[in-house]
Design a protein around this motif. Structure first.
Motif, PDB file in Angstrom:
ATOM      1  N   ARG A  64       0.815  -1.223   0.000  1.00 38.68           N
ATOM      2  CA  ARG A  64       0.000   0.000   0.000  1.00 38.68           C
ATOM      3  C   ARG A  64       0.845   1.268   0.000  1.00 38.68           C
ATOM      4  O   ARG A  64       0.321   2.362  -0.231  1.00 38.68           O
ATOM      5  CB  ARG A  64      -0.953   0.004   1.200  1.00 38.68           C
ATOM      6  N   ALA A  65       2.130   1.136   0.229  1.00 37.01           N
ATOM      7  CA  ALA A  65       3.004   2.317   0.228  1.00 37.01           C
ATOM      8  C   ALA A  65       3.241   2.844  -1.184  1.00 37.01           C
ATOM      9  O   ALA A  65       3.666   3.985  -1.360  1.00 37.01           O
ATOM     10  CB  ALA A  65       4.338   1.974   0.891  1.00 37.01           C
ATOM     11  N   ALA A  66       2.988   2.023  -2.193  1.00 34.83           N
ATOM     12  CA  ALA A  66       3.193   2.439  -3.589  1.00 34.83           C
ATOM     13  C   ALA A  66       2.034   3.324  -4.034  1.00 34.83           C
ATOM     14  O   ALA A  66       0.901   2.876  -4.157  1.00 34.83           O
ATOM     15  CB  ALA A  66       3.301   1.215  -4.490  1.00 34.83           C
ATOM     16  N   ARG A  67       2.328   4.591  -4.260  1.00 36.20           N
ATOM     17  CA  ARG A  67       1.316   5.541  -4.709  1.00 36.20           C
ATOM     18  C   ARG A  67       2.006   6.644  -5.500  1.00 36.20           C
ATOM     19  O   ARG A  67       3.219   6.826  -5.402  1.00 36.20           O
ATOM     20  CB  ARG A  67       0.524   6.117  -3.521  1.00 36.20           C
ATOM     21  N   THR A  68       1.198   7.343  -6.301  1.00 35.37           N
ATOM     22  CA  THR A  68       1.771   8.379  -7.157  1.00 35.37           C
ATOM     23  C   THR A  68       2.409   9.486  -6.313  1.00 35.37           C
ATOM     24  O   THR A  68       1.934   9.756  -5.199  1.00 35.37           O
ATOM     25  CB  THR A  68       0.689   8.974  -8.068  1.00 35.37           C
TER      26      THR A  68
END
Length: 226
Positions: free
Chosen positions: A118-122
């Motif tokens: 969930r840490a992967a974000r734009t």
């Protein structure tokens, strides 16, 4: 695996303890304007929570349950757990020594897997750890495996501890790192190893600026191909 994450740029920096992954990941993330994930901090947080709660470090079920209840907050360079600032406590030598034991447990790794994903974000993410490129973000556009000799890493850790006023024995630090390396390489779940498509970078004779530049150059090349 969430296929939507394939559209989010991710750089992974894996490697053994004290190889400088965190420092490089933060610098690279800052240069690119990307978010930063210190996956090792999650395992340290879990270990500290277990020590505080008196949970045995070989009680896999209890440790996994504890991990599922964690909600750490990363803000302005600090780490809060249940309102307590644990930024310094998770870096203690007691926690450092115990973390590789906790991280070797499959149920613990499963419990923390989604939290890391969930840490992967734009606009993008730079993630450092032991299995970011092999397990957590296998679709990452750039994977780097950082390493250095145990002695060089021990010397770096020695200097860090000295700067904090903490006394340490260089030979003991070296032996401790060698033992942690062995446990990380030999664990059954997500053993420490470079991803098949990772760039392997020995930083023994490199300074921070040189390593950052190398990673950014690799990212520039990777971005042209994507």
């Amino acid at each position: 695996m969430d296929s939507t994450l394939t559209t989010i740029p991710v750089i992974t920096l894996d490697g053994p303890a004290a190889s400088g992954k965190g420092t490089i990941a933060e610098r690279v993330g800052s240069a690119l304007g990307f978010h930063y994930l210190d996956s090792g901090a999650l395992y340290r947080i879990a270990t500290l929570a277990a020590l505080d709660a008196g949970v045995a470090l070989d009680d896999e079920a209890a440790l996994a349950e504890l991990c599922r209840g964690l909600s750490p907050v990363f803000a302005e360079g600090r780490i809060l757990v249940a309102g307590e600032d644990v930024t310094e406590r998770i870096r203690s030598e007691e926690v450092s020594r115990a973390t590789s034991r906790v991280a070797a447990l499959p149920a613990v790794r499963r419990a923390l897997f989604e939290l890391q994903r969930r840490a992967a974000r734009t606009p993008g993410l730079v993630a450092d750890g032991r299995d970011m490129g092999t397990v957590v973000f296998p679709e990452a556009r750039l994977k780097v495996f950082m390493t250095a000799s145990a002695r060089v890493r021990a010397e770096r850790r020695f200097k860090q501890l000295a700067a904090r006023g903490v006394a340490a024995d260089l030979d003991e630090l070296t032996r401790d790192l060698e033992e942690r390396d062995r446990r990380d390489r030999e664990r059954a779940t997500a053993p420490l190893r470079p991803a098949d498509d990772a760039h392997v970078l020995d930083t023994s004779e490199m300074n921070v600026e040189e390593v950052v530049k190398k990673v950014l150059d690799w990212w520039s090349d990777a971005s042209k191909l994507s």
